[in-house]
Design a protein around this motif. Sequence first.
Motif, PDB file in Angstrom:
ATOM      1  N   ILE A   2      74.084  -2.221  53.859  1.00  0.00           N
ATOM      2  CA  ILE A   2      73.028  -1.422  53.219  1.00  0.00           C
ATOM      3  C   ILE A   2      72.412  -0.480  54.248  1.00  0.00           C
ATOM      4  O   ILE A   2      72.198   0.697  53.991  1.00  0.00           O
ATOM      5  N   CYS A   5      74.580   2.465  54.881  1.00  0.00           N
ATOM      6  CA  CYS A   5      74.530   3.446  53.798  1.00  0.00           C
ATOM      7  C   CYS A   5      73.235   4.251  53.845  1.00  0.00           C
ATOM      8  O   CYS A   5      73.252   5.467  53.658  1.00  0.00           O
ATOM      9  N   TYR A   8      73.423   6.751  56.960  1.00  0.00           N
ATOM     10  CA  TYR A   8      74.267   7.927  56.778  1.00  0.00           C
ATOM     11  C   TYR A   8      73.921   8.690  55.516  1.00  0.00           C
ATOM     12  O   TYR A   8      74.155   9.905  55.436  1.00  0.00           O
ATOM     13  N   GLY A   9      73.318   8.007  54.550  1.00  0.00           N
ATOM     14  CA  GLY A   9      72.821   8.695  53.366  1.00  0.00           C
ATOM     15  C   GLY A   9      71.771   9.712  53.755  1.00  0.00           C
ATOM     16  O   GLY A   9      71.772  10.848  53.275  1.00  0.00           O
TER      17      GLY A   9
END
Length: 102
Positions: A2, A5, A8-9
């Motif tokens: 998580i 993510c 890099y999100g």
Amino acid sequence: MIKFCVHYGIHFGLPLVIALLFYRPNWWKAYLIMLLAFLIDLDHLLATPLFDPNRCSINFHPLHTYYAILIYILLVGFKKTRLIGLGLLAHIIADSVDCLLM
Ligand SMILES: [Zn+2]
């Protein structure tokens, strides 16, 4: 996973949102310039170990210190350097979120 993510999100997503909102129709140019901010991660090469997932980059690496962040904020103030400043700040935000999630 998580954390990966989220990190890099923000790294790729935040500049994309800024580009789409404020830099149409040439948003992809703005996006590419903002992604150049990734280059400040070259300062990780000065650190030992090179990569440590449990280390907070903020105030650890030279280009991630509060002094550097002040300069990035100044860059946003000038039209010519605004995009690179925004990209650098988006990068710092992504890295800070990382530190908060530790
Ligand atoms: Zn970084």
